[in-house]
Design an enzyme around this catalytic site. Structure first.
Site, mmCIF file in Angstrom:
data_model
loop_
_atom_site.group_PDB
_atom_site.id
_atom_site.type_symbol
_atom_site.label_atom_id
_atom_site.label_comp_id
_atom_site.label_asym_id
_atom_site.label_seq_id
_atom_site.Cartn_x
_atom_site.Cartn_y
_atom_site.Cartn_z
ATOM 1 N N TRP A 100 0.860 -1.231 -0.031
ATOM 2 C CA TRP A 100 0.068 -0.171 -0.069
ATOM 3 C C TRP A 100 0.773 1.250 -0.020
ATOM 4 O O TRP A 100 0.660 2.288 -0.707
ATOM 5 C CB TRP A 100 -0.959 0.185 1.049
ATOM 6 C CG TRP A 100 -1.985 -1.117 1.157
ATOM 7 C CD1 TRP A 100 -2.184 -2.210 1.955
ATOM 8 C CD2 TRP A 100 -2.765 -1.526 0.182
ATOM 9 N NE1 TRP A 100 -3.069 -2.925 1.391
ATOM 10 C CE2 TRP A 100 -3.527 -2.554 0.447
ATOM 11 C CE3 TRP A 100 -3.261 -0.803 -1.215
ATOM 12 C CZ2 TRP A 100 -4.612 -3.334 -0.428
ATOM 13 C CZ3 TRP A 100 -4.240 -1.590 -2.050
ATOM 14 C CH2 TRP A 100 -4.773 -2.608 -1.679
ATOM 15 N N ASP A 167 -1.973 6.603 6.202
ATOM 16 C CA ASP A 167 -3.100 5.537 5.898
ATOM 17 C C ASP A 167 -3.294 4.871 6.946
ATOM 18 O O ASP A 167 -2.680 3.789 7.474
ATOM 19 C CB ASP A 167 -2.318 4.973 4.583
ATOM 20 C CG ASP A 167 -3.206 3.773 4.057
ATOM 21 O OD1 ASP A 167 -4.388 3.333 4.800
ATOM 22 O OD2 ASP A 167 -3.057 3.249 3.225
ATOM 23 N N LYS A 191 -12.474 -2.136 6.352
ATOM 24 C CA LYS A 191 -11.645 -3.113 7.339
ATOM 25 C C LYS A 191 -12.038 -2.861 8.670
ATOM 26 O O LYS A 191 -11.912 -3.667 9.457
ATOM 27 C CB LYS A 191 -10.001 -2.650 6.834
ATOM 28 C CG LYS A 191 -9.832 -3.384 5.588
ATOM 29 C CD LYS A 191 -8.501 -2.970 5.033
ATOM 30 C CE LYS A 191 -8.446 -3.514 3.826
ATOM 31 N NZ LYS A 191 -7.895 -2.664 2.817
HETATM 32 C C1 LIG Z 1 -7.070 -1.984 1.793
HETATM 33 C C2 LIG Z 1 -6.095 -0.997 1.993
HETATM 34 C C3 LIG Z 1 -5.950 -0.188 0.907
HETATM 35 C C4 LIG Z 1 -6.809 -0.036 -0.317
HETATM 36 O O1 LIG Z 1 -8.020 0.352 0.013
HETATM 37 P P1 LIG Z 1 -9.028 0.500 -1.049
HETATM 38 O O2 LIG Z 1 -10.344 1.041 -0.385
HETATM 39 O O3 LIG Z 1 -9.562 -0.446 -1.743
HETATM 40 O O4 LIG Z 1 -8.774 1.496 -1.888
HETATM 41 C C5 LIG Z 1 -5.031 0.895 1.293
HETATM 42 N N1 LIG Z 1 -4.095 0.958 2.425
HETATM 43 C C6 LIG Z 1 -4.382 0.007 3.159
HETATM 44 C C7 LIG Z 1 -3.396 -0.021 4.395
HETATM 45 C C8 LIG Z 1 -5.282 -1.224 3.160
HETATM 46 O O5 LIG Z 1 -5.407 -2.063 4.177
#
Ligand SMILES: *Cc1c(COP(=O)(O)O)cnc(C)c1O
Length: 354
Positions: A100, A167, A191
């Site tokens: 990511w 993030d 998540k």
């Molecule tokens: C799943 C995830 C993403 C991507 O998320 P999307 O909503 O599918 O774009 C980005 N960063 C992390 C840490 C993730 O776990």
């Protein structure tokens, strides 16, 4: 039978949230209308958006500290470029801790110079780089708090002059942190919060409006703030369900209470990984994620029988990501300690049988 859902995302949500959300799809607030067939400008939905935004700030203890919470679309992946669009004038620092982060770096490079302050690529991202230095004069430093795929998590955040962008897609609302050390936090809902389709963005207003480029309206945080997260039609179902999860979390005692349970879950699974000779952990111990535990079978030949036992126990979603292999047990807020117990029992049963 309800499965024990260890899926990495989209993932397990509280049963009561799923129930309330499905009721609202049929009849929202006894209106005789579905949540997803009413105007997003209706009083009932505006209340939902306001509640979701204020609960997010309340749970993160960021109320009255100059932050705004937004529910946007495009996933965390859109934030990779939106953060840079809004904040990157000359150069930014990125800590590369996995897939990511690498994707975030790729997007940001379109907007300015990117300095990789540290990387754990040399060891297939099984650790968090430490002791790296952060150069002066960065527009921001970007971190990924939890590396969903590799199962590592930043335990200690760097102190730096540069604004911190993080993030937190896979560990937001899971542990206590001083969230005011961050200037921009983003997280895809799917998540720890709700269904895919909404992305939470928490931004300190004073860092905005400093870049000289023109920003298209849909990508401009300031536009979304001025429209109270209703610049265009928001993903009403995803926002409503996220609001329900945040209410659930608050009723449980907030982040402090859930962190205690998350710590127990992680201890349970990691102690099994360490004590059971059939398994080995992937991530370095000090950097292990409390959300995603990555591990492998020592003897790959046991895969078929272990997988069959896992299935028999009603466990779903523990196959590792293709870039790591092995197994990954994702233990987000809504996954119960009991479910982790079921997994650990299966792991120790394998040892007994072998
Ligand atoms: C799943 C995830 C993403 C991507 O998320 P999307 O909503 O599918 O774009 C980005 N960063 C992390 C840490 C993730 O776990």
């Amino acid at each position: 039978m309800k499965k024990h859902n260890f899926s990495a995302g989209p993932c397990v949500l509280p049963q009561e949230v799923l129930l309330k959300a499905s009721e609202a799809v049929m009849d929202f607030n006894n209106s005789g209308l579905s949540l997803i067939e009413i105007s997003h400008r209706s009083k009932d939905f505006v209340e939902v958006m306001d509640k979701a935004r204020s609960l997010a700030l309340e749970l993160l203890d960021l109320e009255g500290k100059g932050y705004q919470a937004l529910f946007l679309q495009g996933g965390a992946s859109l934030q990779f470029l939106m953060a840079a669009y809004n904040l990157l004038e000359k150069k930014a620092g990125y800590l590369n801790t996995g897939t990511w982060s690498s994707k975030a770096i790729k997007e940001a490079k379109m907007f300015g110079e990117i300095i990789e302050v540290g990387s754990s690529k040399d060891e297939n991202f099984n650790y968090i780089p430490k002791g790296y230095s952060v150069p002066d004069g960065l527009d921001y430093l970007h971190l990924t708090s939890n590396n969903t795929i590799f199962g590592t998590q930043i335990k200690k955040f760097p102190k730096t002059e540069a604004p911190l962008v993080c993030d937190m897609s896979s560990d937001i609302f899971s542990r206590q942190l001083d969230f005011s050390q961050f200037d921009l936090i983003y997280a895809g809902a799917q998540k720890n919060m709700g269904p895919a389709g909404a992305t939470l963005v928490v931004v300190k207003e004073e860092i905005l409006g400093k870049v000289t480029r023109q920003i298209p309206s849909m990508l401009d945080y300031q536009v979304h703030i001025s429209k109270e997260s209703m610049f265009n039609t928001p993903p009403v179902f995803a926002v409503y369900t996220s609001m329900l999860t945040l209410e659930w979390l608050k009723a449980k005692g907030g982040i402090a209470a859930i962190e205690e349970i998350n710590d127990k879950k992680a201890q349970l699974v990691y102690s099994e990984i360490d004590l059971n000779p059939m398994f080995e952990g992937f991530a370095q111990k000090e950097d292990r994620s409390n959300m995603n535990a990555t591990f492998n079978l020592v003897d790959e030949k046991l895969k078929e029988s272990f997988d069959a036992m896992v299935k028999e126990a009603g466990i779903n979603g523990i196959n590792g990501h293709r870039s790591v292999g092995g197994y990954r047990a994702s233990m987000y807020n809504a996954l119960s300690l009991e479910s982790v117990g079921v997994l650990v029992d299966v792991m120790s049963e394998l040892e007994r049988k072998a």
